[in-house]
Design a protein around this motif. Structure first.
Motif: not given
Length: 280
Positions: A40-68
């Motif tokens: 059976p599929p797992k139910k998410p922790a919440f239903l509906g939407i959740k927004s992130f308004r000013d996410y930490d750019l330093a955290e995102l930089a770790k996930y950059i794919d440099w090939t493209p």
């Protein structure tokens, strides 16, 4: 240009004409078979939407794919091997050094703002469509995703898939869910890029735009990881590195309109409506 594209179009249609296609009814009869009651599929922790308004750019930089990133500059090769490529390695290293320096400034001086909205809803398949509901009562339908069924003739043992195959059908009685997201990391990017351009520094302007694009893609990878481990939680113990996520070494799929699993772009409007996002 028109003549070149006419030739390309004609060659494409000639190639398509040689391919054998099933009637839609026959393709649907060869859909992916999944026993949703068994797992059976797992139910998410919440239903509906959740927004992130000013996410930490330093955290995102770790996930950059440099090939493209290098492909943007018409440098072909996978990162990090491209840095030692006998033909383009020197240029690639110089470009990468400039990019890292600018990325450090982007993070330190907060040049851009990264925003995202994710959402989860009850859903069930109905034929090739995916019905989305307001709540677990599944009485109020708030959206429909129209998926496309593969119709090319397959060899034995291969399915004619549609994305709806991966959602429990309403007839199964199994409650299923669907998730969606929209991200951007380029709020403010145009102001910074124009500042460089107005200073006759086209190189830095293009570099800035290319890094904003990479951060947006990195944001998708980061939110995917958090959805898997936290917000949907179907892989809570997963410990894949950013590199492994980029290489798609995970169980599951993350389809998007415009890609092979759903070539049409029309479903983006349904996505943006559910996520209460701007469509531009």
């Amino acid at each position: 240009m028109r003549a070149d594209y006419a030739k390309i179009s004609a060659a494409h249609f000639r190639a398509q004409a040689d391919k054998k296609r099933l009637k839609l009814a026959d393709a649907r009869a060869n859909a992916v078979a999944i026993d949703f009651a068994k797992t059976p599929p797992k139910k998410p922790a919440f239903l509906g939407i959740k927004s992130f308004r000013d996410y930490d750019l330093a955290e995102l930089a770790k996930y950059i794919d440099w090939t493209p990133f290098f492909q943007t500059w018409e440098l072909t090769g996978r990162f990090p091997a491209i840095l030692d490529d006998p033909k383009v390695g020197e240029v690639a290293r110089s470009l990468y050094d400039d990019a890292r320096k600018m990325l450090d400034r982007i993070v330190k001086e907060n040049w851009f703002k990264a925003q995202a909205t994710i959402g989860f809803w009850p859903a069930n398949a109905q034929g090739d469509d995916i019905k989305v509901y307001a709540d677990d009562g599944r009485k109020t339908e708030i959206g429909t995703f129209h998926t496309l069924r593969q119709q090319l003739e397959k060899r034995e043992g291969r399915f004619n898939a549609a994305l709806s195959d991966f959602i429990a059908p309403a007839s199964s009685g199994v409650p299923d869910y669907i998730g969606a997201f929209v991200v951007t990391a380029g709020i403010g990017e145009d102001v910074v890029a124009d500042r460089f351009k107005n200073a006759n520094d086209d190189y830095s302007s293009i570099l800035c735009k290319a890094l904003a694009d990479r951060l947006a893609e990195a944001f998708a990878e980061r939110m995917h990881a958090r959805v898997r481990r936290e917000f949907w939680g179907y892989a809570p113990d997963e410990a894949l590195t950013p590199e492994q996520l980029i290489l798609e070494q995970y169980a599951g799929i993350r389809p998007a309109p415009g890609y092979p699993a759903q070539p049409g772009h029309t479903e983006k409007e349904s996505l943006f409506t559910l996520l209460v996002a701007e469509l531009s």
